[in-house]
Write a protein that holds these residues in place. Structure first.
Motif, mmCIF file in Angstrom:
data_model
loop_
_atom_site.group_PDB
_atom_site.id
_atom_site.type_symbol
_atom_site.label_atom_id
_atom_site.label_comp_id
_atom_site.label_asym_id
_atom_site.label_seq_id
_atom_site.Cartn_x
_atom_site.Cartn_y
_atom_site.Cartn_z
ATOM 1 N N LYS A 99 0.810 -1.220 0.000
ATOM 2 C CA LYS A 99 0.000 0.000 0.000
ATOM 3 C C LYS A 99 0.844 1.273 0.000
ATOM 4 O O LYS A 99 0.471 2.291 0.600
ATOM 5 C CB LYS A 99 -0.945 0.027 1.216
ATOM 6 N N ALA A 100 1.986 1.234 -0.665
ATOM 7 C CA ALA A 100 2.792 2.448 -0.795
ATOM 8 C C ALA A 100 2.052 3.451 -1.674
ATOM 9 O O ALA A 100 1.321 3.081 -2.598
ATOM 10 C CB ALA A 100 4.155 2.117 -1.399
ATOM 11 N N SER A 101 2.241 4.727 -1.398
ATOM 12 C CA SER A 101 1.582 5.759 -2.190
ATOM 13 C C SER A 101 2.277 5.887 -3.545
ATOM 14 O O SER A 101 3.415 5.452 -3.728
ATOM 15 C CB SER A 101 1.627 7.100 -1.459
ATOM 16 N N TYR A 102 1.576 6.510 -4.486
ATOM 17 C CA TYR A 102 2.180 6.717 -5.801
ATOM 18 C C TYR A 102 3.269 7.786 -5.748
ATOM 19 O O TYR A 102 4.165 7.795 -6.601
ATOM 20 C CB TYR A 102 1.103 7.065 -6.822
ATOM 21 N N SER A 103 3.220 8.655 -4.782
ATOM 22 C CA SER A 103 4.325 9.595 -4.577
ATOM 23 C C SER A 103 5.585 8.844 -4.175
ATOM 24 O O SER A 103 6.691 9.175 -4.623
ATOM 25 C CB SER A 103 3.956 10.624 -3.508
ATOM 26 N N ASP A 104 5.420 7.813 -3.337
ATOM 27 C CA ASP A 104 6.555 6.967 -2.968
ATOM 28 C C ASP A 104 7.076 6.206 -4.190
ATOM 29 O O ASP A 104 8.286 6.062 -4.378
ATOM 30 C CB ASP A 104 6.150 5.974 -1.884
ATOM 31 N N GLN A 105 6.159 5.712 -5.013
ATOM 32 C CA GLN A 105 6.568 5.018 -6.229
ATOM 33 C C GLN A 105 7.343 5.952 -7.157
ATOM 34 O O GLN A 105 8.323 5.551 -7.796
ATOM 35 C CB GLN A 105 5.337 4.465 -6.962
ATOM 36 N N ALA A 106 6.906 7.199 -7.228
ATOM 37 C CA ALA A 106 7.589 8.177 -8.073
ATOM 38 C C ALA A 106 9.007 8.422 -7.571
ATOM 39 O O ALA A 106 9.956 8.498 -8.366
ATOM 40 C CB ALA A 106 6.804 9.489 -8.101
ATOM 41 N N PHE A 107 9.144 8.534 -6.256
ATOM 42 C CA PHE A 107 10.480 8.756 -5.694
ATOM 43 C C PHE A 107 11.380 7.554 -5.974
ATOM 44 O O PHE A 107 12.547 7.719 -6.340
ATOM 45 C CB PHE A 107 10.376 9.007 -4.187
ATOM 46 N N PHE A 108 10.836 6.354 -5.840
ATOM 47 C CA PHE A 108 11.650 5.156 -6.084
ATOM 48 C C PHE A 108 12.013 5.026 -7.571
ATOM 49 O O PHE A 108 13.012 4.400 -7.907
ATOM 50 C CB PHE A 108 10.908 3.896 -5.626
ATOM 51 N N SER A 109 11.229 5.624 -8.460
ATOM 52 C CA SER A 109 11.495 5.499 -9.890
ATOM 53 C C SER A 109 12.827 6.123 -10.301
ATOM 54 O O SER A 109 13.336 5.843 -11.392
ATOM 55 C CB SER A 109 10.356 6.119 -10.704
ATOM 56 N N PHE A 110 13.400 6.971 -9.442
ATOM 57 C CA PHE A 110 14.730 7.517 -9.752
ATOM 58 C C PHE A 110 15.788 6.418 -9.798
ATOM 59 O O PHE A 110 16.875 6.629 -10.348
ATOM 60 C CB PHE A 110 15.117 8.576 -8.716
ATOM 61 N N VAL A 111 15.470 5.267 -9.222
ATOM 62 C CA VAL A 111 16.393 4.130 -9.282
ATOM 63 C C VAL A 111 16.691 3.737 -10.729
ATOM 64 O O VAL A 111 17.781 3.243 -11.038
ATOM 65 C CB VAL A 111 15.798 2.927 -8.502
ATOM 66 N N PHE A 112 15.745 3.974 -11.644
ATOM 67 C CA PHE A 112 15.907 3.542 -13.032
ATOM 68 C C PHE A 112 16.627 4.571 -13.904
ATOM 69 O O PHE A 112 16.782 4.369 -15.100
ATOM 70 C CB PHE A 112 14.534 3.222 -13.635
ATOM 71 N N TRP A 113 17.095 5.659 -13.313
ATOM 72 C CA TRP A 113 17.738 6.717 -14.085
ATOM 73 C C TRP A 113 19.210 6.468 -14.408
ATOM 74 O O TRP A 113 19.693 6.953 -15.440
ATOM 75 C CB TRP A 113 17.598 8.060 -13.354
ATOM 76 N N PRO A 114 20.004 5.798 -13.568
ATOM 77 C CA PRO A 114 21.449 5.714 -13.840
ATOM 78 C C PRO A 114 21.823 5.186 -15.215
ATOM 79 O O PRO A 114 22.767 5.701 -15.836
ATOM 80 C CB PRO A 114 21.962 4.779 -12.723
ATOM 81 N N PHE A 115 21.106 4.168 -15.737
ATOM 82 C CA PHE A 115 21.463 3.648 -17.051
ATOM 83 C C PHE A 115 21.208 4.677 -18.150
ATOM 84 O O PHE A 115 21.820 4.611 -19.211
ATOM 85 C CB PHE A 115 20.693 2.353 -17.340
ATOM 86 N N SER A 116 20.310 5.615 -17.900
ATOM 87 C CA SER A 116 20.051 6.668 -18.868
ATOM 88 C C SER A 116 21.033 7.821 -18.743
ATOM 89 O O SER A 116 21.116 8.665 -19.633
ATOM 90 C CB SER A 116 18.625 7.200 -18.700
ATOM 91 N N LEU A 117 21.776 7.869 -17.638
ATOM 92 C CA LEU A 117 22.681 8.984 -17.385
ATOM 93 C C LEU A 117 24.147 8.581 -17.402
ATOM 94 O O LEU A 117 25.008 9.414 -17.137
ATOM 95 C CB LEU A 117 22.347 9.621 -16.023
ATOM 96 N N LYS A 118 24.430 7.321 -17.725
ATOM 97 C CA LYS A 118 25.814 6.843 -17.587
ATOM 98 C C LYS A 118 26.783 7.548 -18.528
ATOM 99 O O LYS A 118 27.995 7.504 -18.316
ATOM 100 C CB LYS A 118 25.876 5.332 -17.798
ATOM 101 N N LEU A 119 26.270 8.215 -19.561
ATOM 102 C CA LEU A 119 27.134 8.993 -20.441
ATOM 103 C C LEU A 119 27.883 10.070 -19.655
ATOM 104 O O LEU A 119 28.982 10.482 -20.047
ATOM 105 C CB LEU A 119 26.293 9.642 -21.544
ATOM 106 N N LEU A 120 27.304 10.516 -18.525
ATOM 107 C CA LEU A 120 27.920 11.589 -17.741
ATOM 108 C C LEU A 120 29.240 11.159 -17.124
ATOM 109 O O LEU A 120 30.142 11.983 -16.951
ATOM 110 C CB LEU A 120 26.956 12.068 -16.648
ATOM 111 N N TRP A 121 29.381 9.888 -16.757
ATOM 112 C CA TRP A 121 30.636 9.439 -16.144
ATOM 113 C C TRP A 121 31.370 8.377 -16.967
ATOM 114 O O TRP A 121 32.448 7.927 -16.576
ATOM 115 C CB TRP A 121 30.394 8.941 -14.721
ATOM 116 N N ALA A 122 30.811 7.995 -18.112
ATOM 117 C CA ALA A 122 31.489 7.010 -18.958
ATOM 118 C C ALA A 122 32.884 7.456 -19.388
ATOM 119 O O ALA A 122 33.820 6.632 -19.425
ATOM 120 C CB ALA A 122 30.633 6.686 -20.181
#
Length: 547
Positions: A99-122
């Motif tokens: 029963k987590a809120s969708y705001s909590d789900q939104a915050f956890f969704s940042f977990v999926f960002w690193p593969f989209s941002l790896k160009l920054l430190w590649a």
């Protein structure tokens, strides 16, 4: 790292190979990951022209049998990479059952960002390393050790984070899984680069196969297999003779097991596997890369090109219309009672379709106007957003005492399949256009930049879509006079007064309609702008000498 051991090389030309990772990207808020391999031209030429010769100069064909060990190692490393990503994809479904809120789900969704941002430190991973230990091992070994230690640490704390009295502790949970995803993305950069020198010229094509197969297998084990074995209902129904109140494995057990596997395998790789230049994989080629600052300056110069800037803006906004369907639908199905493990297992029948679709679609995107396919598939994918909303609305009415009937799951599977056709049509068309317009002199950097922007264009709308579900949802207090459910505190007062909060308008449906409207406006207005980019001359996409 000591300055004497820290190497930085330069080169002006790069190439890249791309691949995708499947498994219901649109339904659970997870996103496609591109396999970004930037290959210096001199190294690429060596990969193409390399051969082993004896003293008389005769060529000796090794064949795949001579490098089964290296291929197996690459496959295993990519499998390891997929494990934490699969687990991260499982957590939103677990949070939904708690029963987590969708705001909590939104915050956890940042977990999926690193593969989209790896160009920054590649560029850092590619340029800084211990020469004595090995260019790729300098990053691979510590990264995988950290992954192992993080997973073992998380195995002892994950239950506390998920089952605290006030609900799941989203901030620390997100922080730990974000670090796992960041480390997995860094490991991906190192393994992608090592793959090009680990295999001989005639076998280097197996690198992309190892990537796609290994990542998919690892994600499957960390997501589908884990959710099935963690489910008491699934285990009692299919794997046990006597029912129990828990699954065969727990999240804690799974994390500890793979943490140990990471530590043991990394130790063996560090001790036993030598890099190119130290063993039989040596090609006698000076491996070079662009300097760190030169790479960042090059990226900025590419973005400043008017055509590229316009294309990036279009890529960053194109997926707004799909965000509700892609990010929220799967969670709404779990909320409506669909078992999370069953939802995950529905990915299995789609794997053959996901393999065949790029092969079929590529025949239509190989011409001079690949974005025509993107434009034609766009409205069909938008309509799937409305179909998904109808599917969620229909779900409670077909639920039976023993679960859901077979025809319901067939309907979900057919909906997924149609969605995949539209999704892959747009994806393959976009990748084809990237390849068509990228400046061949800096192809690797150029393609990686466009792929990164494409991924970000899917990440941020999904996060926002999750965040606005709760504010758009209207609830009323039923059974208590003069009470409401406008906030968490008000909801508690409603319950204390003997009432219950009842949803009068689900924000998901509002958001689905709004997203489709925004998507249609984008298609009618900006979609034509994207098609017109195909008419620009090749010179408009090329980076001039000042790049």
């Amino acid at each position: 790292m000591e300055r004497s051991d820290l190497l930085s090389h330069r080169n002006g030309r790069q190439r890249k190979a791309t691949g995708t990772s499947p498994l219901l990207d649109g339904m659970r808020g997870t996103h496609k990951r591109e396999m970004n391999i930037a290959v210096p031209e001199e190294e690429a030429e060596a990969l193409i022209g390399d051969f082993d010769s004896d003293n008389h100069g005769h060529r000796v064909e090794r064949g795949i049998r001579g490098e089964l060990g290296s291929v197996s190692l690459l496959l295993f490393l990519y499998v390891l990479q997929g494990i934490p990503l699969g687990l991260a994809g499982s957590v939103p479904l677990i949070l939904q059952t708690k029963k987590a809120s969708y705001s909590d789900q939104a915050f956890f969704s940042f977990v999926f960002w690193p593969f989209s941002l790896k160009l920054l430190w590649a560029p850092l991973v590619d340029s800084l390393y211990f020469s004595r230990f090995g260019r790729r091992k300098s990053w691979l070994v510590p990264t995988q050790y950290l992954l192992g230690f993080f997973m073992i640490y998380l195995s002892g704390t994950v239950n506390l984070l998920l089952q605290s009295e006030g609900g799941p502790q989203i901030v620390p949970l997100t922080g730990v899984f974000f670090m796992l995803a960041f480390l997995a993305a860094t490991q991906d950069i190192a393994v992608d680069g090592w793959a090009l020198t680990m295999l001989s010229r005639e076998n280097v094509g197996y690198a992309s196969t190892c990537n796609s197969v290994g990542q998919t297998a690892g994600y499957f084990m960390g997501n589908v297999l884990f959710l099935a074995l963690e489910s008491a209902d699934f285990c009692n129904k299919y794997l046990r003779e006597e029912p129990r109140d828990m699954g065969i494995v727990t999240l804690s057990d799974f994390l500890f097991f793979w943490g140990v596997i990471f530590l043991v395998s990394t130790t063996l790789v560090a001790i036993m596997k030598k890099e190119s230049g130290e063993g039989r994989g040596d090609r006698g080629v000076q491996v070079e890369t662009q300097g760190v600052m030169e790479t960042y300056k090059l990226l900025f110069s590419i973005i400043k090109l008017p055509t590229v800037f316009t294309f990036c803006v279009l890529l960053l906004t194109a997926k707004i219309g799909f965000s509700a369907a892609d990010a929220v639908t799967g969670l709404k199905l779990v909320e409506a009672g669909v078992p999370k493990e069953t939802l995950a297992l529905l990915a299995v029948p789609l794997v053959p379709l996901q393999i065949l679709l790029p092969l079929v679609i590529s025949k239509y995107t190989a011409g001079p106007r690949p974005l025509d396919v993107f434009h034609k598939a766009f409205p069909f994918r938008l309509l799937m957003g409305l179909e998904y909303a109808l599917l969620v609305w229909w779900t409670p009415s077909v639920r039976q005492e023993g679960g859901f009937p077979l025809y319901y799951y067939v309907t979900i599977l057919l909906s997924y399949s149609v969605h995949q056709v539209a999704l892959y049509s747009m994806y393959v068309a976009c990748m084809a256009f990237h390849a068509k317009v990228s400046d061949p002199l800096i192809g690797g950097t150029y393609m990686t930049l466009l792929n990164t922007v494409t991924n970000l264009g899917g990440n941020w709308p999904s996060t926002v879509a999750l965040w606005v579900v709760d504010p758009l949802t209207l609830k009323g207090c039923q059974g208590a006079v003069e009470q409401n459910c406008s906030s968490a505190a008000a909801a508690e007062l409603c319950v204390d007064a003997g009432g219950a909060c009842v949803t009068t308008l689900d924000g998901y449906y509002v958001e689905s309609v709004v997203c489709v409207v925004i998507g249609l406006l984008w298609w009618l207005w900006l979609g034509k702008r994207m098609k017109q980019l195909q008419e620009r001359s090749p010179d408009a996409w090329k980076c001039r000498a000042n790049c």
